[in-house]
Design a protein around this motif. Sequence first.
Motif, PDB file in Angstrom:
ATOM      1  N   ARG B 193      -3.873  11.894  17.258  1.00 17.72           N
ATOM      2  CA  ARG B 193      -2.453  11.840  16.897  1.00 17.72           C
ATOM      3  C   ARG B 193      -2.118  10.628  16.028  1.00 17.72           C
ATOM      4  O   ARG B 193      -1.226  10.673  15.191  1.00 17.72           O
ATOM      5  CB  ARG B 193      -1.579  11.810  18.163  1.00 17.72           C
ATOM      6  N   PHE B 194      -2.809   9.502  16.262  1.00 16.70           N
ATOM      7  CA  PHE B 194      -2.396   8.274  15.586  1.00 16.70           C
ATOM      8  C   PHE B 194      -3.127   7.972  14.283  1.00 16.70           C
ATOM      9  O   PHE B 194      -2.705   7.105  13.532  1.00 16.70           O
ATOM     10  CB  PHE B 194      -2.510   7.072  16.545  1.00 16.70           C
ATOM     11  N   TRP B 195      -4.247   8.664  14.030  1.00 14.28           N
ATOM     12  CA  TRP B 195      -5.024   8.298  12.845  1.00 14.28           C
ATOM     13  C   TRP B 195      -4.210   8.401  11.554  1.00 14.28           C
ATOM     14  O   TRP B 195      -4.106   7.450  10.790  1.00 14.28           O
ATOM     15  CB  TRP B 195      -6.304   9.139  12.759  1.00 14.28           C
ATOM     16  N   TRP B 196      -3.609   9.582  11.331  1.00 13.29           N
ATOM     17  CA  TRP B 196      -2.885   9.759  10.061  1.00 13.29           C
ATOM     18  C   TRP B 196      -1.661   8.870   9.967  1.00 13.29           C
ATOM     19  O   TRP B 196      -1.456   8.200   8.934  1.00 13.29           O
ATOM     20  CB  TRP B 196      -2.537  11.236   9.851  1.00 13.29           C
ATOM     21  N   PRO B 197      -0.844   8.812  11.026  1.00 17.63           N
ATOM     22  CA  PRO B 197       0.291   7.864  10.934  1.00 17.63           C
ATOM     23  C   PRO B 197      -0.161   6.424  10.692  1.00 17.63           C
ATOM     24  O   PRO B 197       0.522   5.672   9.997  1.00 17.63           O
ATOM     25  CB  PRO B 197       0.979   8.006  12.294  1.00 17.63           C
ATOM     26  N   ALA B 198      -1.341   6.039  11.230  1.00 21.28           N
ATOM     27  CA  ALA B 198      -1.825   4.673  10.998  1.00 21.28           C
ATOM     28  C   ALA B 198      -2.130   4.469   9.517  1.00 21.28           C
ATOM     29  O   ALA B 198      -1.795   3.427   8.942  1.00 21.28           O
ATOM     30  CB  ALA B 198      -3.053   4.385  11.853  1.00 21.28           C
ATOM     31  N   LEU B 199      -2.748   5.471   8.884  1.00 24.90           N
ATOM     32  CA  LEU B 199      -3.030   5.352   7.447  1.00 24.90           C
ATOM     33  C   LEU B 199      -1.737   5.259   6.628  1.00 24.90           C
ATOM     34  O   LEU B 199      -1.683   4.611   5.584  1.00 24.90           O
ATOM     35  CB  LEU B 199      -3.852   6.550   6.959  1.00 24.90           C
ATOM     36  N   MET B 200      -0.696   5.923   7.134  1.00 28.06           N
ATOM     37  CA  MET B 200       0.583   5.882   6.417  1.00 28.06           C
ATOM     38  C   MET B 200       1.234   4.508   6.489  1.00 28.06           C
ATOM     39  O   MET B 200       2.116   4.187   5.697  1.00 28.06           O
ATOM     40  CB  MET B 200       1.555   6.912   7.013  1.00 28.06           C
ATOM     41  N   MET B 201       0.790   3.699   7.453  1.00 26.95           N
ATOM     42  CA  MET B 201       1.419   2.380   7.619  1.00 26.95           C
ATOM     43  C   MET B 201       1.272   1.491   6.390  1.00 26.95           C
ATOM     44  O   MET B 201       1.992   0.511   6.241  1.00 26.95           O
ATOM     45  CB  MET B 201       0.817   1.638   8.813  1.00 26.95           C
ATOM     46  N   PHE B 202       0.293   1.805   5.547  1.00 27.81           N
ATOM     47  CA  PHE B 202       0.099   0.958   4.367  1.00 27.81           C
ATOM     48  C   PHE B 202       1.055   1.334   3.236  1.00 27.81           C
ATOM     49  O   PHE B 202       1.017   0.740   2.172  1.00 27.81           O
ATOM     50  CB  PHE B 202      -1.362   1.037   3.908  1.00 27.81           C
ATOM     51  N   GLY B 203       1.869   2.330   3.503  1.00 25.12           N
ATOM     52  CA  GLY B 203       2.848   2.717   2.499  1.00 25.12           C
ATOM     53  C   GLY B 203       2.292   3.768   1.574  1.00 25.12           C
ATOM     54  O   GLY B 203       1.112   4.113   1.629  1.00 25.12           O
ATOM     55  N   PRO B 204       3.145   4.262   0.690  1.00 26.96           N
ATOM     56  CA  PRO B 204       2.742   5.341  -0.211  1.00 26.96           C
ATOM     57  C   PRO B 204       1.621   4.880  -1.141  1.00 26.96           C
ATOM     58  O   PRO B 204       1.396   3.681  -1.293  1.00 26.96           O
ATOM     59  CB  PRO B 204       4.015   5.639  -1.003  1.00 26.96           C
ATOM     60  N   PRO B 205       0.913   5.837  -1.767  1.00 28.10           N
ATOM     61  CA  PRO B 205      -0.137   5.469  -2.724  1.00 28.10           C
ATOM     62  C   PRO B 205       0.445   4.579  -3.820  1.00 28.10           C
ATOM     63  O   PRO B 205       1.634   4.656  -4.111  1.00 28.10           O
ATOM     64  CB  PRO B 205      -0.584   6.812  -3.310  1.00 28.10           C
ATOM     65  N   ASP B 206      -0.421   3.762  -4.412  1.00 29.26           N
ATOM     66  CA  ASP B 206       0.054   2.776  -5.388  1.00 29.26           C
ATOM     67  C   ASP B 206       0.902   3.385  -6.495  1.00 29.26           C
ATOM     68  O   ASP B 206       1.890   2.788  -6.924  1.00 29.26           O
ATOM     69  CB  ASP B 206      -1.141   2.035  -6.004  1.00 29.26           C
ATOM     70  N   ASP B 207       0.522   4.599  -6.944  1.00 23.73           N
ATOM     71  CA  ASP B 207       1.288   5.172  -8.060  1.00 23.73           C
ATOM     72  C   ASP B 207       2.671   5.647  -7.620  1.00 23.73           C
ATOM     73  O   ASP B 207       3.498   6.005  -8.443  1.00 23.73           O
ATOM     74  CB  ASP B 207       0.491   6.292  -8.752  1.00 23.73           C
ATOM     75  N   ALA B 208       2.934   5.639  -6.306  1.00 22.43           N
ATOM     76  CA  ALA B 208       4.264   6.027  -5.819  1.00 22.43           C
ATOM     77  C   ALA B 208       4.966   4.857  -5.131  1.00 22.43           C
ATOM     78  O   ALA B 208       5.890   5.041  -4.359  1.00 22.43           O
ATOM     79  CB  ALA B 208       4.149   7.220  -4.862  1.00 22.43           C
ATOM     80  N   SER B 209       4.487   3.660  -5.388  1.00 26.15           N
ATOM     81  CA  SER B 209       5.069   2.486  -4.746  1.00 26.15           C
ATOM     82  C   SER B 209       5.695   1.581  -5.808  1.00 26.15           C
ATOM     83  O   SER B 209       5.059   0.689  -6.349  1.00 26.15           O
ATOM     84  CB  SER B 209       3.979   1.730  -3.971  1.00 26.15           C
ATOM     85  N   PRO B 210       6.967   1.831  -6.110  1.00 25.49           N
ATOM     86  CA  PRO B 210       7.611   1.193  -7.261  1.00 25.49           C
ATOM     87  C   PRO B 210       7.728  -0.334  -7.138  1.00 25.49           C
ATOM     88  O   PRO B 210       7.733  -1.029  -8.143  1.00 25.49           O
ATOM     89  CB  PRO B 210       8.996   1.850  -7.295  1.00 25.49           C
ATOM     90  N   ASN B 211       7.814  -0.847  -5.904  1.00 29.14           N
ATOM     91  CA  ASN B 211       8.084  -2.284  -5.764  1.00 29.14           C
ATOM     92  C   ASN B 211       6.836  -3.154  -5.773  1.00 29.14           C
ATOM     93  O   ASN B 211       6.918  -4.370  -5.844  1.00 29.14           O
ATOM     94  CB  ASN B 211       8.841  -2.552  -4.461  1.00 29.14           C
ATOM     95  N   THR B 212       5.667  -2.495  -5.633  1.00 26.12           N
ATOM     96  CA  THR B 212       4.448  -3.263  -5.419  1.00 26.12           C
ATOM     97  C   THR B 212       4.163  -4.258  -6.536  1.00 26.12           C
ATOM     98  O   THR B 212       3.863  -5.419  -6.275  1.00 26.12           O
ATOM     99  CB  THR B 212       3.241  -2.315  -5.246  1.00 26.12           C
ATOM    100  N   GLU B 213       4.311  -3.814  -7.783  1.00 25.76           N
ATOM    101  CA  GLU B 213       3.896  -4.654  -8.905  1.00 25.76           C
ATOM    102  C   GLU B 213       4.675  -5.964  -8.941  1.00 25.76           C
ATOM    103  O   GLU B 213       4.101  -7.051  -9.031  1.00 25.76           O
ATOM    104  CB  GLU B 213       4.083  -3.889 -10.221  1.00 25.76           C
ATOM    105  N   GLN B 214       6.000  -5.851  -8.851  1.00 26.81           N
ATOM    106  CA  GLN B 214       6.820  -7.057  -8.893  1.00 26.81           C
ATOM    107  C   GLN B 214       6.517  -7.955  -7.685  1.00 26.81           C
ATOM    108  O   GLN B 214       6.396  -9.160  -7.810  1.00 26.81           O
ATOM    109  CB  GLN B 214       8.306  -6.683  -8.912  1.00 26.81           C
ATOM    110  N   SER B 215       6.361  -7.350  -6.507  1.00 27.80           N
ATOM    111  CA  SER B 215       6.086  -8.134  -5.303  1.00 27.80           C
ATOM    112  C   SER B 215       4.776  -8.884  -5.420  1.00 27.80           C
ATOM    113  O   SER B 215       4.633  -9.995  -4.917  1.00 27.80           O
ATOM    114  CB  SER B 215       6.050  -7.233  -4.064  1.00 27.80           C
TER     115      SER B 215
END
Lengths: 284, 315, 98
Positions: B193-215
């Motif tokens: 039950r927890f494996w996939w939600p744990a992977l999601m904890m890192f946030g969306p894939p880089d190409d869908a993470s708009p704030n990452t670059e500036q941060s």
Amino acid sequence: MPEIHTHEADEHDSAYAGLLVNDAHWAFGTDFEDPLAGVDTTVPEGIDAHELATYCLRLGDDALILSQRLSEWCSRAPDLEEDIALANVALDLLGQARLLLARAAAADPSLVPALPEGSPVPPEDALAFFRDDREFRNACLVELPNGDFAETVGRILVFATYRLSLFQRLTSHPDAVLRAVAAKGVKELTYHRDFAGRWFLTLARGSDESRRRLEAGLARTWAYRHELGEDDEAELVLEQVLATSGIAAPDVRPISTGGRHTEHLSRLLAEMQVVARQHPMGVW
Amino acid sequence: MSSAVAEPELAAQFDATVRRKDRIEPRDWMPDAYRKTVVRQVAQHAHSEIIGMQPEGQWIGRAPSLRRKAILLAKVQDEAGHGLYLYSATETLGVSRDELTEMLISGRQKYSSIFNYPALSYADVGTIGWLVDGAAICNQVPLCRTSFGPYGRAMIRICKEESFHQRQGFELLMTMMRGTDEQRAMVQESVNRFWWPALMMFGPPDDASPNTEQSMAWGIKTHTNDELRQRFVDMSVPQAKALGVTFPDPDLKWNEERQAHDFGQPDWDEFWDVVKGNGPCNAQRIAHRKQACDDGAWVREAAMAFAEKQKVATA
Amino acid sequence: MSDEVRGEWPLYEVFVRGKRGLNHVHVGSLHAPDDAMAVRHARDVYTRRNEGVSIWVVRSDAITASSPDEKDPLFAPSGDKVYRHPTFYEIPDNVPHM
């Protein structure tokens, strides 16, 4: 596991240099293993082992059940600081319970409920999780529902005051284990009484609402305090706290419990014991 | 009185400080967007600690041994402490804990979606420690070097305690795996039950993470979501093996060429659905937090009233 | 102060002397209604009640700080407070973009 890179600063820069070592109060350094490991549990000459065991069981049950109640506050306290404080009290009492149940089991193994052949459940857990409500020896005071924060404060005040007074006497008990438990407990209970006393004063003199709630809550617990034993010294302390707070002792007669528990205990135990009882052969 | 310095010069100083990996302190000049980003990230982190008390906290009362009860209570208590340290870090920027709590309750600020999944068995206490805290550590250890000073200092304390949390979780699962068949099945079911939600904890894939670059440019974040996710998978696979459990991912295998594991993608539709409030426990978690706040209001007010009276009395 | 009306406890800074011979060092902050409660909270939160440790607490708004940088444009008039950013002050919910 990844390394934690932190500055290896001069110890004068880090207040924690001396704090983080060998401190049982820190979660990541806490030793949770067998509470009586390495302790000589021989019952001294002239002491009735069964009597000692049932006495420890009573003291252990009081601590265990109140700890169970107080841990219900976790994530529900009036603020984060109080959440942490109440958890500290609950953890201290749980620690006392473990020592006392282990002491009871060692002094008189016949008190420990029978489990299936080969069960790995240690005696302290057999006592906590495999006894029925009628076999618990705690006072009704500790099994009552928490009520609001004021009621909880009043209950900790009454309980810690009585227990501190008792533990101070137990520091000269002939049984070395009980003596050691009492000596450790005295420091903890002093803190619990202090915590509750300070909040008692605060709520008594704070707002009209806090005063009303404090009085209402105290009336509910006050009537149960006699089960904790006759203790003039404890009564004197409570009188002083009430006087300083400007609160009159509730005009309530002792509840006649007939030596039985309230309806609340079996429900409390149903929750506490559910997982352990599903797995009598389980190891945790 | 010293003269005001023009904004471009301040901005240049700020950029230089970040570039040489020095820390930004609360009273330094900083771009408004940086301030907002720090507050948002730290607040979200603090909220996650506080909401994260709930799924495990409800098992304190049912812990199957006194030793486990003590460990779990101490752990959940630590989480309250972590939330407190982190809220303190935002307060150095002048945003109070009450304001942030209000933002949490009103849904204007988020917390980690993992806590919107239910904890359904005692094995979940172990799995949350191992995988959820493990993922959190991957995210958090680099944050000890984050550019905002108070955040980094809070993270140093937190990481020390989190490593205890992960160890206790793994140790619980290991102990259970040595127990009965039922216990082993509980562990595997929980890991599934927890494996996939744990992977999601890192946030969306880089190409869908708009704030990452500036941060990352600001040194608030130090690794991308996908980098950390990869690191977590590589770390977890041998641990699962040692434990004797499997992960529910048919695509999970070692890639000799990359010297890393290939793995499948979590269900990102589910991720966004949970982020947007439709997870199994979103409403329950917020209602619980709100209830605690509301129930405690009279206590906090009474304590302030008492403090005022004391001040008058001693004046 | 506006936060007293709302019942939010003021912020305190906590300083701990880890062992004899060392300075008190800033370890973090917390909320408390008054000084006495702040010391208790500090013991609970930051030392988990380690005995023999000395704790100082002081209200954050009582600290006067130097400017981190001589060129600080806010050196005066408000640069002498730990908190200087506008968000330290109450802003009603219905004011946009704050």
